[in-house]
Design a protein around this motif. Structure first.
Motif, PDB file in Angstrom:
ATOM      1  N   ASN A 152      19.913  -1.317 -63.523  1.00 25.69           N
ATOM      2  CA  ASN A 152      19.185  -0.070 -63.731  1.00 25.69           C
ATOM      3  C   ASN A 152      20.110   1.129 -63.955  1.00 25.69           C
ATOM      4  N   THR A 153      21.380   0.880 -64.224  1.00 23.72           N
ATOM      5  CA  THR A 153      22.310   1.965 -64.543  1.00 23.72           C
ATOM      6  C   THR A 153      22.147   2.347 -66.013  1.00 23.72           C
ATOM      7  N   PRO A 154      21.841   3.608 -66.316  1.00 19.28           N
ATOM      8  CA  PRO A 154      21.715   4.007 -67.725  1.00 19.28           C
ATOM      9  C   PRO A 154      23.022   3.776 -68.479  1.00 19.28           C
ATOM     10  N   ASP A 155      22.904   3.331 -69.719  1.00 17.67           N
ATOM     11  CA  ASP A 155      24.101   3.046 -70.513  1.00 17.67           C
ATOM     12  C   ASP A 155      25.014   4.253 -70.620  1.00 17.67           C
ATOM     13  N   VAL A 156      24.418   5.409 -70.831  1.00 14.96           N
ATOM     14  CA  VAL A 156      25.227   6.604 -71.052  1.00 14.96           C
ATOM     15  C   VAL A 156      26.018   6.986 -69.803  1.00 14.96           C
ATOM     16  N   LYS A 157      25.516   6.641 -68.635  1.00 14.78           N
ATOM     17  CA  LYS A 157      26.211   6.973 -67.393  1.00 14.78           C
ATOM     18  C   LYS A 157      27.528   6.224 -67.274  1.00 14.78           C
ATOM     19  N   GLU A 158      27.601   5.029 -67.890  1.00 19.64           N
ATOM     20  CA  GLU A 158      28.812   4.208 -67.811  1.00 19.64           C
ATOM     21  C   GLU A 158      29.723   4.411 -69.013  1.00 19.64           C
ATOM     22  N   LEU A 159      29.314   5.267 -69.962  1.00 21.58           N
ATOM     23  CA  LEU A 159      30.059   5.427 -71.211  1.00 21.58           C
ATOM     24  C   LEU A 159      31.510   5.824 -70.985  1.00 21.58           C
ATOM     25  N   LEU A 160      31.736   6.912 -70.275  1.00 23.29           N
ATOM     26  CA  LEU A 160      33.103   7.393 -70.079  1.00 23.29           C
ATOM     27  C   LEU A 160      33.914   6.443 -69.206  1.00 23.29           C
ATOM     28  N   GLU A 161      33.238   5.798 -68.253  1.00 26.31           N
ATOM     29  CA  GLU A 161      33.938   4.867 -67.369  1.00 26.31           C
ATOM     30  C   GLU A 161      34.506   3.689 -68.146  1.00 26.31           C
ATOM     31  N   VAL A 162      33.691   3.086 -69.027  1.00 27.09           N
ATOM     32  CA  VAL A 162      34.180   1.923 -69.768  1.00 27.09           C
ATOM     33  C   VAL A 162      35.220   2.331 -70.800  1.00 27.09           C
ATOM     34  N   VAL A 163      35.097   3.525 -71.362  1.00 27.26           N
ATOM     35  CA  VAL A 163      36.117   4.011 -72.299  1.00 27.26           C
ATOM     36  C   VAL A 163      37.442   4.222 -71.572  1.00 27.26           C
TER      37      VAL A 163
END
Length: 271
Positions: A152-163
């Motif tokens: 249930n984690t929004p994709d955009v919330k993890e964007l900077l983390e994965v980058v």
């Protein structure tokens, strides 16, 4: 003849990263320890087949599944899987196989049987517990970084983390490379507060906007990340999460990314 479960090409890259085995006591040495190669063979077998750790056949000579699992987590804590991924990325960079002109980001849902750390109700699968795999790949589908979160984690919330998980990729003279020039993502990543940090990192965001007509043409560049997830889910242990602890699951995720990188490295260029 069937291909070996643990290719020599993989072992040659993993062995120098592993800690040396501990010396055995002269008196009462106890049970003969499992060699690193035996443990890695068992780990790769479980990753590819998706069987439970306790179902690992003793006839394979890899010891028990619990011993292989403990070795998997110990190597994760030592940073072995991350370093293996970096070694393979450096080889790909040295062979001019990584295209830094653009990258793509996306996520994929995986059901978690029995729950576990970093799991949550899926918004697309009747709120069944699961996790998400987030990944950034280059223009050819080479995985540059991958992370796991609750479903249930929004994709955009993890964007900077994965980058930010993309490591410094060496392999050529000069400064290591880390940032793609452009980053493509679907409407789930449409967020102005996230575009600005990407630009601050030297990345030009190419993120589809919500409330606009389909057919933006960005899918021409995003398909490589969908292809990557197709390759990732061939590893059955990542198709259905059964490991409760995050280190065990994340270790398998990083190992799978390394195996995909190795396959690309050994394949003919342009093939």
């Amino acid at each position: 003849m069937a291909a070996p479960l643990l290719p020599d090409a993989l072992w040659e890259r993993v062995e120098p990263l592993l800690p040396p085995p501990q010396p055995r006591r002269f008196r009462y040495p106890g049970r003969k320890p499992l060699t690193n190669r035996q443990a890695l063979t068992g780990i790769v077998f479980v990753l590819k087949t998706g069987i439970r750790w306790n179902d690992l056949p003793r006839e394979m000579g890899c010891g028990s599944g619990s011993r292989c699992r403990r070795r998997l987590q110990a190597w994760y804590r030592a940073g072995i899987w991350q370093r293996l991924h970096e070694v393979l990325l450096a080889e790909l960079q040295g062979a001019d196989r990584i295209d830094w002109s653009r990258a793509a980001v996306d996520s994929s849902f995986v059901r978690a049987r029995g729950g576990g750390e970093k799991t949550g109700p899926s918004p697309v699968d009747r709120r069944k517990k699961g996790s998400k795999h987030h990944a950034v790949v280059d223009a050819h589908g080479i995985p540059l970084a991958a992370t796991a979160t609750a479903a249930n984690t929004p994709d955009v919330k993890e964007l900077l983390e994965v980058v930010d998980q993309i490591p410094d990729v060496r392999g050529k003279r000069g400064h290591p490379r880390r940032r793609p020039e452009e980053l493509y993502g679907d409407r789930a990543y449409d967020s102005q507060p996230h575009r600005e940090p990407l630009r601050a990192r030297g990345i030009k965001p190419k993120l589809a906007r919500r409330n606009t007509e389909h057919g933006s043409g960005l899918g021409v560049y995003r398909w490589v990340v969908e292809q990557f997830f197709s390759h990732l889910h061939r590893f059955r242990k990542l198709r259905l999460r059964t490991d409760w602890t995050l280190p065990a699951h994340d270790a398998l995720l990083k190992l799978a990314c390394s195996l995909i990188c190795l396959n690309i490295l050994l394949s003919p260029q342009g093939g």
